[in-house]
Write a protein that holds these residues in place. Structure first.
Motif, PDB file in Angstrom:
ATOM      1  N   TYR A  70       0.808  -1.222   0.000  1.00  0.00           N
ATOM      2  CA  TYR A  70       0.000   0.000   0.000  1.00  0.00           C
ATOM      3  C   TYR A  70       0.844   1.276   0.000  1.00  0.00           C
ATOM      4  N   ASP A  71       2.108   1.159  -0.352  1.00  0.00           N
ATOM      5  CA  ASP A  71       3.000   2.320  -0.339  1.00  0.00           C
ATOM      6  C   ASP A  71       2.470   3.461  -1.200  1.00  0.00           C
ATOM      7  N   ARG A  72       1.882   3.118  -2.335  1.00  0.00           N
ATOM      8  CA  ARG A  72       1.493   4.159  -3.281  1.00  0.00           C
ATOM      9  C   ARG A  72       0.176   4.857  -2.905  1.00  0.00           C
ATOM     10  N   GLN A  73      -0.453   4.415  -1.818  1.00  0.00           N
ATOM     11  CA  GLN A  73      -1.626   5.142  -1.341  1.00  0.00           C
ATOM     12  C   GLN A  73      -1.388   5.688   0.070  1.00  0.00           C
ATOM     13  N   SER A  74      -0.106   5.814   0.433  1.00  0.00           N
ATOM     14  CA  SER A  74       0.227   6.330   1.760  1.00  0.00           C
ATOM     15  C   SER A  74      -0.154   7.802   1.912  1.00  0.00           C
ATOM     16  N   PHE A  75      -0.364   8.504   0.786  1.00  0.00           N
ATOM     17  CA  PHE A  75      -0.775   9.912   0.862  1.00  0.00           C
ATOM     18  C   PHE A  75      -2.148  10.063   1.512  1.00  0.00           C
ATOM     19  N   LEU A  76      -2.886   8.948   1.658  1.00  0.00           N
ATOM     20  CA  LEU A  76      -4.209   9.017   2.279  1.00  0.00           C
ATOM     21  C   LEU A  76      -4.128   9.276   3.778  1.00  0.00           C
ATOM     22  N   GLY A  77      -2.949   9.162   4.346  1.00  0.00           N
ATOM     23  CA  GLY A  77      -2.782   9.466   5.762  1.00  0.00           C
ATOM     24  C   GLY A  77      -1.990   8.396   6.475  1.00  0.00           C
ATOM     25  N   VAL A  97     -13.524   8.469   5.479  1.00  0.00           N
ATOM     26  CA  VAL A  97     -12.793   7.745   6.524  1.00  0.00           C
ATOM     27  C   VAL A  97     -11.440   8.387   6.831  1.00  0.00           C
ATOM     28  N   THR A  98     -10.733   8.860   5.803  1.00  0.00           N
ATOM     29  CA  THR A  98      -9.369   9.351   6.003  1.00  0.00           C
ATOM     30  C   THR A  98      -9.253  10.872   6.011  1.00  0.00           C
ATOM     31  N   ASN A  99     -10.219  11.569   5.398  1.00  0.00           N
ATOM     32  CA  ASN A  99     -10.184  13.029   5.257  1.00  0.00           C
ATOM     33  C   ASN A  99      -8.901  13.476   4.553  1.00  0.00           C
ATOM     34  N   TRP A 100      -8.475  12.712   3.551  1.00  0.00           N
ATOM     35  CA  TRP A 100      -7.198  13.018   2.898  1.00  0.00           C
ATOM     36  C   TRP A 100      -7.255  14.337   2.126  1.00  0.00           C
ATOM     37  N   THR A 101      -8.440  14.763   1.658  1.00  0.00           N
ATOM     38  CA  THR A 101      -8.532  16.028   0.932  1.00  0.00           C
ATOM     39  C   THR A 101      -8.647  17.223   1.873  1.00  0.00           C
ATOM     40  N   GLN A 102      -8.968  16.941   3.156  1.00  0.00           N
ATOM     41  CA  GLN A 102      -9.207  17.994   4.152  1.00  0.00           C
ATOM     42  C   GLN A 102     -10.266  18.977   3.652  1.00  0.00           C
ATOM     43  N   ASP A 103     -11.217  18.454   2.907  1.00  0.00           N
ATOM     44  CA  ASP A 103     -12.302  19.270   2.358  1.00  0.00           C
ATOM     45  C   ASP A 103     -13.622  18.663   2.808  1.00  0.00           C
TER      46      ASP A 103
END
Length: 362
Positions: free
Chosen positions: A99-106, A310-316
């Motif tokens: 899952y390294d390439r989706q680590s930007f999700l938090g 779930v992750t609020n990765w966009t902070q929007d």
């Protein structure tokens, strides 16, 4: 306590510790809060009562269940909002390179995916895309509700179905398990080979539910159940229609129904007129056109809403909850009905009407 007496509902004492990280009861809390909860239990002895301690970003809960002598700690605490906040008692494991390439999700996104429980009502065209994508993301705990078997008319859109499944009358839930385990062997899959209405307690155990159903009535029932048990419900659907001699048009929607926020009736998607017209046609409606690519687009959009919830990765937190899809142009955009909402609060499902229905003798 008066409200607990009148409603015969459980009650939690709640207070705040002003720090970050996992909170815990102080010496004063340990000495005083159990007796407070016991008092609440005397008021509503058939309900769960307890106390909840909040920190800036986490929770500690202790619950007294009827018939149990000791206080119990729940496996999970979730705050249903936008975004959701979830806390699990299990410990976070080492990172998986998968899952390294989706680590930007938090930083904790993978831990959340591994512990959250997601329900899928209907594993037809759109549901099969959702199940596959959740597996690729790493969602381990999935509950699938479908009582249908694979038919030849499903093979143009049911992801993972084989031609031999028709001959062998394989259940769609079996196809789901085969696909998901092929991607994520450690998945914890619960197959419910019936309508969710026959196993509502299983649905109530989910943290988020996807609805992939065919009728307005089914949507209304699923949304009402999720609202009562404070579960976010993500609905997807598509239709093909034709006006006069114009080319056929594909239209669809993705709606996030979040407790406390506008529901599908608030948006005007569900109306008494639509329900009445559908009921009048019951038993007379033939097969409806369905193709694979709009299902994939709508399912991907719904999974995107879930991930952000779930992750609020966009902070929007202002992202639209009602999206419309034009399959002829490929456009997905906020539905125009959002602009005409009379209120951001839901009047159809008041937040004080939640939980297991309780009979009160007058």
């Amino acid at each position: 306590m008066q409200r607990s007496l009148e409603k015969q509902g459980g009650c939690f004492h709640v207070h705040f510790h002003n720090h970050r990280g996992q909170p815990g009861p102080s010496r004063t809390d340990n000495n005083s809060l159990p007796s407070v909860v016991e008092s609440l239990g005397n008021i509503a002895p058939n309900q769960a009562n307890g106390f909840l301690i909040l920190s800036q970003n986490s929770f500690y809960a202790s619950i007294k269940i009827p018939g149990e002598k000791e206080f119990l700690q729940p496996e999970a605490v979730s705050v249903v909002g936008k975004p959701m906040m979830l806390s699990f008692t299990s410990k976070e494991k080492l990172k998986n390179r998968m899952y390294d390439r989706q680590s930007f999700l938090g930083e904790s996104s993978q831990f959340l995916f591994e512990n959250i429980r997601v329900g899928i009502i209907g594993y037809g065209g759109g549901g099969s895309h959702i199940g596959q994508q959740l597996a690729y993301i790493g969602v381990r705990n999935v509950v699938i509700f479908d009582d249908d078997k694979v038919e030849d008319t499903n093979l143009n859109r049911l992801v993972g179905a084989w031609f031999s499944d028709v001959k062998n009358a394989v259940l769609k839930t079996a196809v789901a398990e085969r696909v998901i385990r092929g991607i994520l062997p450690t998945a914890n899959i619960i197959r419910v080979n019936s309508r969710w209405q026959d196993n509502p307690d299983v649905l109530q155990s989910c943290d988020v539910v996807f609805g992939n159903v065919d009728s307005y009535a089914e949507r209304q029932q699923a949304e009402a159940e999720c609202r009562r048990y404070i579960i976010p419900y993500i609905d997807i659907g598509m239709d093909v229609y034709q006006i006069d001699n114009d080319p056929h048009a594909i239209a669809g929607q993705v709606i996030l129904s979040l407790p406390g926020s506008p529901c599908m009736s608030c948006y005007g998607f569900l109306t008494e007129k639509k329900l009445a017209q559908e009921a009048a046609k019951y038993g007379k409606v033939g097969g409806r056109p369905q193709v694979v690519w709009p299902n994939g687009v709508l399912a991907s959009t719904a999974v995107g809403l879930f991930v952000n919830l779930v992750t609020n990765w966009t902070q929007d937190n202002e992202t639209p909850d009602y999206l419309s899809y034009n399959g002829n142009t490929g456009m997905i955009q906020q539905h125009v009905r959002v602009q005409y909402l009379s209120s951001k609060d839901c009047l159809h499902f008041p937040l004080d009407q939640v939980g297991t229905p309780v009979f009160v003798k007058l």
